[in-house]
Write a protein that holds these residues in place. Structure first.
Motif, mmCIF file in Angstrom:
data_model
loop_
_atom_site.group_PDB
_atom_site.id
_atom_site.type_symbol
_atom_site.label_atom_id
_atom_site.label_comp_id
_atom_site.label_asym_id
_atom_site.label_seq_id
_atom_site.Cartn_x
_atom_site.Cartn_y
_atom_site.Cartn_z
ATOM 1 N N VAL A 79 -0.884 51.836 38.829
ATOM 2 C CA VAL A 79 0.545 52.088 39.178
ATOM 3 C C VAL A 79 1.088 51.290 40.337
ATOM 4 O O VAL A 79 2.181 50.625 40.339
ATOM 5 C CB VAL A 79 0.690 53.587 39.841
ATOM 6 N N ALA A 80 0.085 50.985 41.273
ATOM 7 C CA ALA A 80 0.303 50.025 42.391
ATOM 8 C C ALA A 80 0.849 48.424 41.844
ATOM 9 O O ALA A 80 1.573 48.032 42.449
ATOM 10 C CB ALA A 80 -0.698 50.121 43.493
ATOM 11 N N ALA A 81 -0.355 48.139 41.088
ATOM 12 C CA ALA A 81 -0.070 46.590 40.570
ATOM 13 C C ALA A 81 1.223 46.522 39.580
ATOM 14 O O ALA A 81 1.829 45.428 39.903
ATOM 15 C CB ALA A 81 -1.248 46.253 39.892
ATOM 16 N N LEU A 82 1.516 47.441 38.749
ATOM 17 C CA LEU A 82 2.438 47.401 38.151
ATOM 18 C C LEU A 82 4.111 47.607 39.000
ATOM 19 O O LEU A 82 4.895 46.850 38.800
ATOM 20 C CB LEU A 82 2.693 48.676 37.081
ATOM 21 N N ASN A 83 4.001 48.304 40.123
ATOM 22 C CA ASN A 83 5.199 48.583 40.807
ATOM 23 C C ASN A 83 5.463 47.276 41.654
ATOM 24 O O ASN A 83 6.491 46.947 41.973
ATOM 25 C CB ASN A 83 5.020 49.492 41.901
ATOM 26 N N LYS A 84 4.304 46.495 42.005
ATOM 27 C CA LYS A 84 4.614 45.118 42.509
ATOM 28 C C LYS A 84 5.580 44.186 41.782
ATOM 29 O O LYS A 84 6.126 43.155 42.335
ATOM 30 C CB LYS A 84 3.093 44.509 42.895
ATOM 31 N N VAL A 85 5.269 44.234 40.437
ATOM 32 C CA VAL A 85 5.990 43.485 39.750
ATOM 33 C C VAL A 85 7.221 44.127 39.232
ATOM 34 O O VAL A 85 8.179 43.321 39.374
ATOM 35 C CB VAL A 85 5.223 43.247 38.287
ATOM 36 N N LEU A 86 7.368 45.270 38.903
ATOM 37 C CA LEU A 86 8.687 45.947 38.691
ATOM 38 C C LEU A 86 9.836 45.808 39.642
ATOM 39 O O LEU A 86 10.835 45.771 39.569
ATOM 40 C CB LEU A 86 8.373 47.389 38.226
ATOM 41 N N SER A 87 9.190 46.022 40.945
ATOM 42 C CA SER A 87 10.090 46.024 42.164
ATOM 43 C C SER A 87 10.885 44.589 42.055
ATOM 44 O O SER A 87 11.903 44.792 42.877
ATOM 45 C CB SER A 87 9.275 46.083 43.381
ATOM 46 N N ARG A 88 10.572 43.397 41.620
ATOM 47 C CA ARG A 88 11.397 42.247 41.602
ATOM 48 C C ARG A 88 12.617 42.594 40.863
ATOM 49 O O ARG A 88 13.419 41.917 41.395
ATOM 50 C CB ARG A 88 10.405 41.485 40.996
ATOM 51 N N ASP A 89 12.678 43.278 39.910
ATOM 52 C CA ASP A 89 13.976 43.447 39.117
ATOM 53 C C ASP A 89 14.441 44.976 39.781
ATOM 54 O O ASP A 89 15.572 45.163 39.205
ATOM 55 C CB ASP A 89 13.732 43.855 37.737
ATOM 56 N N GLY A 90 14.029 45.583 40.567
ATOM 57 C CA GLY A 90 14.589 46.798 41.095
ATOM 58 C C GLY A 90 14.127 48.008 40.553
ATOM 59 O O GLY A 90 15.041 49.182 40.508
ATOM 60 N N TYR A 91 12.891 48.200 39.799
ATOM 61 C CA TYR A 91 12.549 49.250 39.327
ATOM 62 C C TYR A 91 11.005 49.652 39.911
ATOM 63 O O TYR A 91 10.345 48.790 40.528
ATOM 64 C CB TYR A 91 12.397 49.062 37.760
ATOM 65 N N GLU A 92 11.010 50.836 39.451
ATOM 66 C CA GLU A 92 9.477 51.255 39.763
ATOM 67 C C GLU A 92 9.026 52.673 38.885
ATOM 68 O O GLU A 92 9.621 52.989 38.323
ATOM 69 C CB GLU A 92 9.419 51.692 41.381
ATOM 70 N N LEU A 93 7.752 52.833 39.205
ATOM 71 C CA LEU A 93 6.965 54.169 38.575
ATOM 72 C C LEU A 93 6.770 55.040 39.648
ATOM 73 O O LEU A 93 6.083 54.677 40.830
ATOM 74 C CB LEU A 93 5.478 53.793 38.091
ATOM 75 N N ALA A 94 7.743 56.016 39.966
ATOM 76 C CA ALA A 94 7.553 56.937 41.090
ATOM 77 C C ALA A 94 7.071 58.322 40.650
ATOM 78 O O ALA A 94 7.208 58.665 39.370
ATOM 79 C CB ALA A 94 8.824 57.083 41.688
ATOM 80 N N GLN A 95 6.087 58.900 41.542
ATOM 81 C CA GLN A 95 5.523 60.249 41.244
ATOM 82 C C GLN A 95 6.621 61.180 41.224
ATOM 83 O O GLN A 95 7.560 61.479 41.732
ATOM 84 C CB GLN A 95 4.644 60.669 42.290
ATOM 85 N N ASP A 96 6.475 62.034 40.008
ATOM 86 C CA ASP A 96 7.833 62.898 39.809
ATOM 87 C C ASP A 96 7.036 64.109 39.370
ATOM 88 O O ASP A 96 7.206 64.698 38.179
ATOM 89 C CB ASP A 96 8.745 62.323 38.599
ATOM 90 N N GLY A 97 6.103 64.827 39.747
ATOM 91 C CA GLY A 97 5.454 65.814 39.508
ATOM 92 C C GLY A 97 3.722 65.845 39.244
ATOM 93 O O GLY A 97 3.353 64.702 39.408
ATOM 94 N N GLU A 98 3.177 66.725 38.749
ATOM 95 C CA GLU A 98 1.870 66.544 38.408
ATOM 96 C C GLU A 98 1.367 67.629 37.350
ATOM 97 O O GLU A 98 2.152 68.557 36.923
ATOM 98 C CB GLU A 98 0.884 66.908 39.747
ATOM 99 N N ILE A 99 0.305 67.321 36.679
ATOM 100 C CA ILE A 99 -0.266 68.177 35.728
ATOM 101 C C ILE A 99 -1.884 68.515 35.899
ATOM 102 O O ILE A 99 -2.550 67.353 36.034
ATOM 103 C CB ILE A 99 -0.077 67.758 34.430
#
Length: 440
Positions: free
Chosen positions: A191-211
């Motif tokens: 998630v951390a590695a993907l967010n570093k790339v996604l953030s360049r375009d203004g997007y992210e994977l954000a925690q939204d609950g748990e299972i």
């Protein structure tokens, strides 16, 4: 994209029989098709679609796509809806693929992760058969049975992930980091590695609950919500400011010492989904046994201070209560932000806090707080004369709110009365909902 979408929707409707055309579009999507008397099917379909905006046509497509599991139709609708938003570029998508290397699905099979979102066989294959291996068979062979044959970058090229809608790409990433695919340190690092790339375009994977104790992530625009959890909402003030004390300062439990009749206090936990109108109505039914949504609406209207505020409040519920149903965010009027106790008046060298109340507040998911102000002349004048000091206090308070993570939107009172007011209000909320992905 718009022409493609129209063609797909037109083709879908035109392929129905007259009886089906009279029933199914209205049942699935609320689209009324003119009666067949004197009309060909083409004329009926053209008449039904001619007045729809591009956004309405796209929403129609999404409803039909969901009912029929039609991925191409869903894609066409989503691309039209996403056209006005920042793109997720092919460069970013390729970098995402390279981060994932040759393992998209982790502990799951690759087909299991992608087949919900991408067609793995064409209608021609299903009808006529195919002499060679299907795309599904190739993915099983090259991604799961022989890991390393294909990279995720190869896979994305095969399934069309470099060109698909942003929503579909995001859903695929949500599955790639789902606890069934990855957990523990591997999930966190991915998630951390993907967010570093996604953030360049203004997007992210954000925690939204748990299972089962494992984080769940959702794909979204990068947002910076307000820190902390709402604990006490003091709102719908219609009279003197109530006096408030702590019943339990450790738990932040408050008690109204006087003026209880002048406001409402919502003290239930507010989670990641924000505060919905349906939740407010359920709370009100317990606070005032026998009360319903209509009585709550009437009580809230009592706190509105002007015709402009009443117009905004009434238009909001008229336009969206049925359309959004259980997902309608609560629109709270006259909400206390800062709270000075009554004793402040007796203290020397102590200025009262600015921006005591907000005209309207919405608590949306992901800690987003929306402030809506309706500005009459008192916002920029004193004793009926223009005042730079009053104006400066107002913009200073706005800055502090924005720096704290709130979104602040202002209407001039004149905008909300007379002809065009309702259209202006609905245009604002449509754009706000689209920004915060409330209407997909």
């Amino acid at each position: 994209m718009a022409d493609d979408l129209y063609g797909l929707v037109f083709g879908l409707l035109h392929g129905m029989g007259h009886t089906q055309l009279s029933e199914e579009p209205e049942r699935i999507a609320g689209l009324v098709v003119p009666a067949p008397e004197g009309y060909s099917k083409r004329q009926r379909v053209e008449a039904a679609l001619e007045k729809l905006t591009q956004e309405e046509l796209a929403q129609l497509a999404l409803k039909f796509a969901a009912a029929r599991d039609d991925i191409p139709l869903d894609e066409a609708g989503r691309k039209v809806l996403e056209a006005a938003e920042p793109p997720l570029t092919q460069i970013t998508r390729r970098d995402v693929a390279r981060i994932l290397g040759d393992d998209l699905a982790g502990e799951r099979s690759t087909v299991e992760v992608i087949e919900v979102y991408f067609p793995l066989s064409s209608p021609f294959e299903a009808f006529f058969g195919s002499k060679g291996p299907s795309l599904r068979d190739q993915i099983i062979r090259h991604m799961d049975q022989h890991p390393g044959d294909w990279s995720v970058e190869d896979l994305f090229g095969k399934i069309g992930a470099f060109d698909c809608s942003r929503a579909r790409f995001g859903a695929l990433l949500e599955q790639a980091v789902h606890p069934l695919s990855r957990s523990g340190d591997e999930q966190a690092k991915t998630v951390a590695a993907l967010n570093k790339v996604l953030s360049r375009d203004g997007y992210e994977l954000a925690q939204d609950g748990e299972i089962s104790g494992h984080p769940l992530f959702s794909f979204r625009s990068v947002v910076r919500g307000v820190g902390g959890r709402p604990k006490n909402l003091i709102f719908a003030s219609r009279g003197p400011k109530p006096e408030i004390g702590f019943a339990d300062a450790i738990n932040n439990d408050i008690v109204i010492l006087s003026g209880e009749e002048s406001c409402l206090v919502y003290d239930r936990p507010i989670g990641a989904s924000g505060l919905l109108w349906s939740e407010l109505v359920a709370w009100w039914g317990e606070v005032a046994p026998g009360a319903d949504a209509a009585k709550l609406g009437a009580r809230l209207q009592e706190s509105l201070a002007s015709g402009a505020e009443r117009k905004l409040f009434a238009t909001y519920f008229k336009s969206y209560r049925s359309a959004l149903g259980e997902e309608l965010p609560a629109l709270l009027p006259q909400v206390y932000l800062h709270y000075d106790p009554a004793v402040v008046k007796t203290l020397r060298h102590r200025l009262p806090l600015p921006r005591q109340r907000m005209d309207f507040l919405m608590l949306l998911r992901n800690r987003q707080r929306i402030v809506i102000e309706v500005d009459g002349k008192h916002h920029f004048s004193e004793n009926d004369l223009p005042s730079l000091n009053v104006y400066a206090d107002m913009v200073s308070a706005d800055r502090e709110l924005r720096l704290a993570g709130y979104e602040v939107y202002r209407f001039g009172a004149n905008e909300l009365v007379g002809s065009g007011a309702e259209a202006r209000i609905t245009d604002f909320f449509e754009k706000l909902f689209r920004l915060h992905r409330i209407r997909q």
